[in-house]
Write a protein that holds these residues in place. Structure first.
Motif, PDB file in Angstrom:
ATOM      1  N   VAL A  41      -1.671  -1.180  13.310  1.00 26.27           N
ATOM      2  CA  VAL A  41      -2.291  -0.553  12.102  1.00 26.27           C
ATOM      3  C   VAL A  41      -3.750  -0.890  12.053  1.00 26.27           C
ATOM      4  CG1 VAL A  41      -1.949  -0.340   9.827  1.00 26.27           C
ATOM      5  CG2 VAL A  41       0.183  -1.043  11.096  1.00 26.27           C
ATOM      6  N   ARG A  42      -4.228   0.197  11.674  1.00 28.90           N
ATOM      7  CA  ARG A  42      -5.695   0.037  11.399  1.00 28.90           C
ATOM      8  C   ARG A  42      -6.065  -1.028  10.439  1.00 28.90           C
ATOM      9  NH1 ARG A  42      -9.582   5.327  10.589  1.00 28.90           N
ATOM     10  NH2 ARG A  42      -8.418   5.925  12.592  1.00 28.90           N
ATOM     11  N   PRO A  43      -6.837  -1.909  10.387  1.00 27.92           N
ATOM     12  CA  PRO A  43      -7.000  -3.033   9.457  1.00 27.92           C
ATOM     13  C   PRO A  43      -7.231  -2.283   8.123  1.00 27.92           C
ATOM     14  CG  PRO A  43      -8.415  -3.337  11.252  1.00 27.92           C
ATOM     15  CD  PRO A  43      -7.687  -1.991  11.706  1.00 27.92           C
ATOM     16  N   GLN A  44      -6.241  -2.862   7.038  1.00 29.95           N
ATOM     17  CA  GLN A  44      -6.189  -2.702   5.959  1.00 29.95           C
ATOM     18  C   GLN A  44      -5.521  -1.051   5.443  1.00 29.95           C
ATOM     19  OE1 GLN A  44      -9.716  -4.003   3.589  1.00 29.95           O
ATOM     20  NE2 GLN A  44      -9.680  -5.859   4.473  1.00 29.95           N
ATOM     21  N   ALA A  45      -5.093  -0.544   6.556  1.00 25.58           N
ATOM     22  CA  ALA A  45      -4.433   0.862   6.132  1.00 25.58           C
ATOM     23  C   ALA A  45      -3.354   0.727   5.799  1.00 25.58           C
ATOM     24  CB  ALA A  45      -4.690   1.784   7.528  1.00 25.58           C
ATOM     25  N   VAL A  46      -3.067   0.726   4.565  1.00 26.11           N
ATOM     26  CA  VAL A  46      -1.877   0.607   3.808  1.00 26.11           C
ATOM     27  C   VAL A  46      -0.924   1.817   4.063  1.00 26.11           C
ATOM     28  CG1 VAL A  46      -0.444   0.174   1.632  1.00 26.11           C
ATOM     29  CG2 VAL A  46      -2.760  -1.211   2.205  1.00 26.11           C
ATOM     30  N   MET A  47      -1.655   2.923   3.838  1.00 26.97           N
ATOM     31  CA  MET A  47      -0.884   4.272   4.116  1.00 26.97           C
ATOM     32  C   MET A  47      -0.213   4.283   5.544  1.00 26.97           C
ATOM     33  SD  MET A  47      -2.287   8.063   3.482  1.00 26.97           S
ATOM     34  CE  MET A  47      -3.532   7.880   4.399  1.00 26.97           C
ATOM     35  N   GLN A  48      -0.945   4.127   6.318  1.00 32.34           N
ATOM     36  CA  GLN A  48      -0.380   4.084   7.716  1.00 32.34           C
ATOM     37  C   GLN A  48       0.655   3.098   8.112  1.00 32.34           C
ATOM     38  OE1 GLN A  48      -3.042   2.595  11.207  1.00 32.34           O
ATOM     39  NE2 GLN A  48      -2.630   4.446  12.081  1.00 32.34           N
ATOM     40  N   ALA A  49       0.617   1.915   7.377  1.00 35.11           N
ATOM     41  CA  ALA A  49       1.660   0.947   7.463  1.00 35.11           C
ATOM     42  C   ALA A  49       2.838   1.639   6.871  1.00 35.11           C
ATOM     43  CB  ALA A  49       1.224  -0.452   6.854  1.00 35.11           C
ATOM     44  N   ALA A  50       2.650   1.975   5.684  1.00 38.19           N
ATOM     45  CA  ALA A  50       3.786   2.782   4.832  1.00 38.19           C
ATOM     46  C   ALA A  50       4.495   3.920   5.953  1.00 38.19           C
ATOM     47  CB  ALA A  50       3.333   3.436   3.716  1.00 38.19           C
ATOM     48  N   TYR A  51       3.859   4.717   6.416  1.00 38.59           N
ATOM     49  CA  TYR A  51       4.237   5.664   7.357  1.00 38.59           C
ATOM     50  C   TYR A  51       4.958   5.129   8.364  1.00 38.59           C
ATOM     51  CZ  TYR A  51       3.992   8.833  11.323  1.00 38.59           C
ATOM     52  OH  TYR A  51       4.426   9.417  12.676  1.00 38.59           O
ATOM     53  N   PHE A  52       4.474   3.893   9.167  1.00 34.06           N
ATOM     54  CA  PHE A  52       5.147   3.461  10.374  1.00 34.06           C
ATOM     55  C   PHE A  52       6.563   2.882   9.979  1.00 34.06           C
ATOM     56  CE2 PHE A  52       0.819   2.406  13.146  1.00 34.06           C
ATOM     57  CZ  PHE A  52       0.889   3.652  13.225  1.00 34.06           C
ATOM     58  N   LEU A  53       6.502   2.223   8.741  1.00 33.56           N
ATOM     59  CA  LEU A  53       7.939   1.626   8.223  1.00 33.56           C
ATOM     60  C   LEU A  53       8.784   2.737   7.670  1.00 33.56           C
ATOM     61  CD1 LEU A  53       9.516  -0.564   7.128  1.00 33.56           C
ATOM     62  CD2 LEU A  53       8.321  -0.142   4.838  1.00 33.56           C
ATOM     63  N   ASN A  54       8.440   3.944   7.131  1.00 34.47           N
ATOM     64  CA  ASN A  54       9.261   4.828   6.839  1.00 34.47           C
ATOM     65  C   ASN A  54       9.747   5.548   7.943  1.00 34.47           C
ATOM     66  OD1 ASN A  54      10.487   6.135   4.772  1.00 34.47           O
ATOM     67  ND2 ASN A  54       9.063   8.088   4.387  1.00 34.47           N
ATOM     68  N   ALA A  55       8.781   5.791   8.802  1.00 36.53           N
ATOM     69  CA  ALA A  55       9.378   6.538  10.133  1.00 36.53           C
ATOM     70  C   ALA A  55      10.354   5.788  11.042  1.00 36.53           C
ATOM     71  CB  ALA A  55       8.198   7.186  11.000  1.00 36.53           C
ATOM     72  N   SER A  56      10.219   4.474  11.196  1.00 41.03           N
ATOM     73  CA  SER A  56      11.014   3.391  12.054  1.00 41.03           C
ATOM     74  C   SER A  56      12.209   2.942  11.304  1.00 41.03           C
ATOM     75  CB  SER A  56       9.959   2.279  12.724  1.00 41.03           C
ATOM     76  OG  SER A  56       8.801   3.157  13.101  1.00 41.03           O
ATOM     77  N   PHE A  57      12.231   2.850  10.064  1.00 40.62           N
ATOM     78  CA  PHE A  57      13.317   2.079   9.372  1.00 40.62           C
ATOM     79  C   PHE A  57      14.675   2.083   9.850  1.00 40.62           C
ATOM     80  CE2 PHE A  57      15.902   1.296   5.527  1.00 40.62           C
ATOM     81  CZ  PHE A  57      15.662   0.062   5.190  1.00 40.62           C
ATOM     82  N   MET A  58      15.205   3.160  10.089  1.00 45.48           N
ATOM     83  CA  MET A  58      16.624   3.306  10.372  1.00 45.48           C
ATOM     84  C   MET A  58      16.848   3.324  11.689  1.00 45.48           C
ATOM     85  SD  MET A  58      18.097   3.852   7.487  1.00 45.48           S
ATOM     86  CE  MET A  58      19.782   4.507   7.908  1.00 45.48           C
TER      87      MET A  58
END
Length: 275
Positions: A41-58
């Motif tokens: 995740v790009r440093p401090q890029a909360v939005m990108q992290a949220a996307y990674f989590l949401n896309a990968s969760f299931m």
């Protein structure tokens, strides 16, 4: 087999931070495998992290425990949250990282963790000193109710990039990720947005002059160096170029706003049609 503990951070692999977290988990939760979702995740890029989590969760098994440490507010009075979502646990700071996921699972519960039990935690590395021990407690059978207090999802921090903004025949969305190939991932879930665009031949990007965008289902269907819109494998609409970088072509970066012009089926009408 014990459920895995899944790590999502912006730490990269040059520094020892990820290794130290795994060392703590191996000590406190030796039977739970530690899996890497992503540390790029790009440093401090909360939005990108949220996307990674949401896309990968299931894609991870039930009872998995996610540790999400993209935390610009580390050491401040920001809350650390534990959400119970679709029979999985997610630990994250209260900075918006959880909000896209929670918006898709209205039955989720959320707790604010009690941090007073962790003693001399570093002010700059809660991932190692707080998140990992919390995950180990959950892996050992602890519950969020034992580790914190309930909190309403309406009380959580909600950044303005969470939802696109509709106005007349436009929708303003946000670039939430640019992948290795230069594909521009928008914060528009393919369902329902793919179905709500009623005149794809008129889909444009609001620039000077507007750029026409062609709907496509595969990269190969696009003529070379032609801008297209595709339902990506991660569940979101993406702006793409066949054989080139859409991000470089459009000169956009994470967090940039993009306005699409088209004829959209109004949200209320779409909901009625799909009841």
């Amino acid at each position: 087999m014990p459920a895995p503990i899944v790590l999502l951070t912006d730490f990269g692999h040059i520094d020892p931070y990820v290794g130290q977290m795994k060392g703590v988990l191996a000590t406190l939760a030796p039977n739970s495998p530690a899996l890497d979702l992503c540390h790029g995740v790009r440093p401090q890029a909360v939005m990108q992290a949220a996307y990674f989590l949401n896309a990968s969760f299931m894609h991870f098994p039930e009872e998995s425990i996610f540790i999400c440490v993209v935390d610009p507010g580390v050491g401040t009075d920001r809350r650390i949250l534990c959400a119970r979502v679709a029979n999985r646990y997610v630990l994250a700071p209260d900075n918006g990282l959880l909000m896209p996921l929670l918006s898709e699972y209205p039955g989720a519960s959320c707790y604010s963790m009690n941090l007073s039990t962790f003693g001399e935690a570093s002010a700059t590395f809660h991932g190692r000193d707080i998140f990992c021990p919390l995950a180990a407690c959950l892996a050992d059978g602890g519950t969020p109710a034992e580790l914190g207090t309930p909190i309403s999802i309406t009380e959580l921090h909600t950044p303005d990039w969470i939802a696109p903004v509709e106005k007349n025949e436009t929708v303003e969305c946000t670039v939430q990720h640019i992948d290795t190939f230069g594909n521009v991932v928008l914060n528009l879930p393919a369902i329902p947005w793919l179905e709500r665009v009623s005149l794809w031949s008129e889909l444009m990007l609001k620039q000077s002059p507007p750029l026409q965008v062609i709907r496509t289902t595969t990269f190969g269907q696009l003529p070379r160096n032609t801008l297209g819109c595709i339902a990506g494998s991660q569940g979101y609409l993406e702006l793409v170029l066949n054989g080139s970088s859409a991000a470089q072509y459009l000169k956009v970066d994470l967090g940039d706003r993009i306005t699409l012009l088209s004829t959209f089926i109004p949200a209320d009408d779409y909901s009625i049609r799909n009841q």
